[in-house]
Scaffold this active site. Structure first.
Site, PDB file in Angstrom:
ATOM      1  N   ASP A  17      24.821  54.293  45.810  1.00  0.00           N
ATOM      2  CA  ASP A  17      24.776  55.685  45.398  1.00  0.00           C
ATOM      3  C   ASP A  17      23.316  56.088  45.353  1.00  0.00           C
ATOM      4  OD1 ASP A  17      26.455  57.950  44.651  1.00  0.00           O
ATOM      5  OD2 ASP A  17      25.285  57.933  42.813  1.00  0.00           O
ATOM      6  N   GLY A  52      20.009  64.861  54.701  1.00  0.00           N
ATOM      7  CA  GLY A  52      19.795  65.333  53.331  1.00  0.00           C
ATOM      8  C   GLY A  52      18.490  66.093  53.160  1.00  0.00           C
ATOM      9  N   LYS A  74      24.610  54.102  57.358  1.00  0.00           N
ATOM     10  CA  LYS A  74      24.502  53.097  56.283  1.00  0.00           C
ATOM     11  C   LYS A  74      25.081  51.763  56.745  1.00  0.00           C
ATOM     12  CE  LYS A  74      24.672  56.101  52.218  1.00  0.00           C
ATOM     13  NZ  LYS A  74      25.470  56.520  51.051  1.00  0.00           N
ATOM     14  N   ASP A  79      15.479  65.034  53.667  1.00  0.00           N
ATOM     15  CA  ASP A  79      14.359  64.482  54.449  1.00  0.00           C
ATOM     16  C   ASP A  79      13.418  65.540  55.046  1.00  0.00           C
ATOM     17  OD1 ASP A  79      14.967  61.914  53.814  1.00  0.00           O
ATOM     18  OD2 ASP A  79      15.969  61.435  55.698  1.00  0.00           O
ATOM     19  N   GLY A 122      31.703  55.828  54.342  1.00  0.00           N
ATOM     20  CA  GLY A 122      32.146  56.102  55.700  1.00  0.00           C
ATOM     21  C   GLY A 122      30.968  56.452  56.593  1.00  0.00           C
ATOM     22  N   HIS A 146      14.122  54.022  49.935  1.00  0.00           N
ATOM     23  CA  HIS A 146      14.777  53.591  48.700  1.00  0.00           C
ATOM     24  C   HIS A 146      15.967  52.680  49.011  1.00  0.00           C
ATOM     25  CE1 HIS A 146      16.327  57.194  50.419  1.00  0.00           C
ATOM     26  NE2 HIS A 146      17.363  57.295  49.608  1.00  0.00           N
ATOM     27  N   ARG A 147      16.718  53.005  50.087  1.00  0.00           N
ATOM     28  CA  ARG A 147      17.894  52.197  50.440  1.00  0.00           C
ATOM     29  C   ARG A 147      17.476  50.829  50.947  1.00  0.00           C
ATOM     30  NH1 ARG A 147      19.697  55.929  52.929  1.00  0.00           N
ATOM     31  NH2 ARG A 147      20.669  56.913  51.155  1.00  0.00           N
TER      32      ARG A 147
HETATM   33  P1  IMP Z   1      25.307  59.394  48.573  1.00  0.00           P
HETATM   34  O1  IMP Z   1      24.555  58.229  48.067  1.00  0.00           O
HETATM   35  O2  IMP Z   1      25.878  59.157  49.941  1.00  0.00           O
HETATM   36  O3  IMP Z   1      26.299  59.908  47.563  1.00  0.00           O
HETATM   37  O4  IMP Z   1      24.225  60.561  48.820  1.00  0.00           O
HETATM   38  C1  IMP Z   1      23.729  61.377  47.823  1.00  0.00           C
HETATM   39  C2  IMP Z   1      22.869  62.516  48.351  1.00  0.00           C
HETATM   40  O5  IMP Z   1      21.500  62.212  48.066  1.00  0.00           O
HETATM   41  C3  IMP Z   1      22.902  62.788  49.847  1.00  0.00           C
HETATM   42  O6  IMP Z   1      23.936  63.667  50.199  1.00  0.00           O
HETATM   43  C4  IMP Z   1      21.545  63.426  50.076  1.00  0.00           C
HETATM   44  O7  IMP Z   1      21.582  64.783  49.716  1.00  0.00           O
HETATM   45  C5  IMP Z   1      20.663  62.686  49.088  1.00  0.00           C
HETATM   46  N1  IMP Z   1      20.016  61.511  49.733  1.00  0.00           N
HETATM   47  C6  IMP Z   1      20.267  60.207  49.489  1.00  0.00           C
HETATM   48  N2  IMP Z   1      19.512  59.415  50.279  1.00  0.00           N
HETATM   49  C7  IMP Z   1      18.798  60.256  51.058  1.00  0.00           C
HETATM   50  C8  IMP Z   1      17.865  60.033  52.112  1.00  0.00           C
HETATM   51  O8  IMP Z   1      17.535  58.902  52.525  1.00  0.00           O
HETATM   52  N3  IMP Z   1      17.348  61.149  52.668  1.00  0.00           N
HETATM   53  C9  IMP Z   1      17.687  62.400  52.275  1.00  0.00           C
HETATM   54  N4  IMP Z   1      18.569  62.667  51.338  1.00  0.00           N
HETATM   55  C10 IMP Z   1      19.122  61.594  50.719  1.00  0.00           C
END
Ligand code: IMP
Length: 200
Positions: free
Chosen positions: A68, A154, A12, A156, A8, A181-182
């Protein structure tokens, strides 16, 4: 091809749409279809991404994409990993998680604060797809003890990418989306989609 995004998160959706639209993929956020995220019960990024993708594909009766991600810190034996969003508790905020990370790393020398973000993206053609496509991206860096910057989300504000003196929260979104990473996982997925003939 219409693909449901099992997230959601509007950031992203924007990031993924930019890269996938030229390949003929029309991304639809699962929230628009009234689909909620399932519990992330997997032990790995791959398992959790697949749980989310299959759930969205089953609910929407079509193709789905899920990611994820999380951060792995060497001095913490790889924690918090898949528990990154829940590091400080089930409904923890980003600030709570950053606070806990800083507390756990208090007094730890910089060379032991090496860390990396991971992102796994999964594409399924449908709920029962026997051969999901997986792509993985990482982003190396170090955890800072003092938060800096207001961008990103997060961890960052305390993540300093390797080779930089700024935190990821001090980068513009364009800078971050070119190397994160994404972004790396997504580029690897695009290559796979082309190799398997799902995109040209
Ligand atoms: P999800 O992939 O949305 O379940 O995210 C997992 C968690 O990893 C997030 O809530 C952040 O705490 C951390 N995370 C994932 N990608 C990033 C990023 O690009 N920056 C900072 N934190 C990240």
């Amino acid at each position: 091809m219409r693909v449901v995004l099992a997230s959601g998160n509007s950031g992203k959706l924007r990031e993924l749409t930019t890269l996938l639209a030229p390949l003929g993929f029309e991304l639809v956020a699962q929230s628009v279809l009234g689909i909620h995220s399932p519990p992330e019960t997997g032990a790995t990024f791959m398992e959790n991404a697949l749980i989310k993708a299959r759930h969205a594909a089953r609910s929407a009766k079509g193709a789905a994409l899920a990611d994820d991600s999380g951060v792995e810190v060497d001095a913490l034996g790889g924690r918090p990993g898949v528990y990154s969003a829940r590091f400080a508790g089930e409904n923890a905020s980003d600030e709570d998680n950053v606070h806990k990370m800083r507390a756990e790393l208090h007094g730890v020398p910089a060379e032991f604060r090496q860390a990396r973000y991971h992102c796994v993206i999964v594409f399924v053609r449908g709920p029962e797809d026997p051969e999901p496509l997986f792509a993985h991206g990482t982003w190396e860096g170090q955890i800072a003890l003092e938060p800096r910057g207001a961008g990103g989300f997060g961890y960052d504000p305390i993540f300093i990418p390797a080779g930089l003196h700024r935190t990821a929260a001090e980068m513009t979104s364009v800078e971050k989306n070119a190397v994160s990473h994404r972004a790396r996982a997504l580029l690897a997925l695009v290559t796979e989609l082309k190799e398997t003939g799902l995109a040209s």
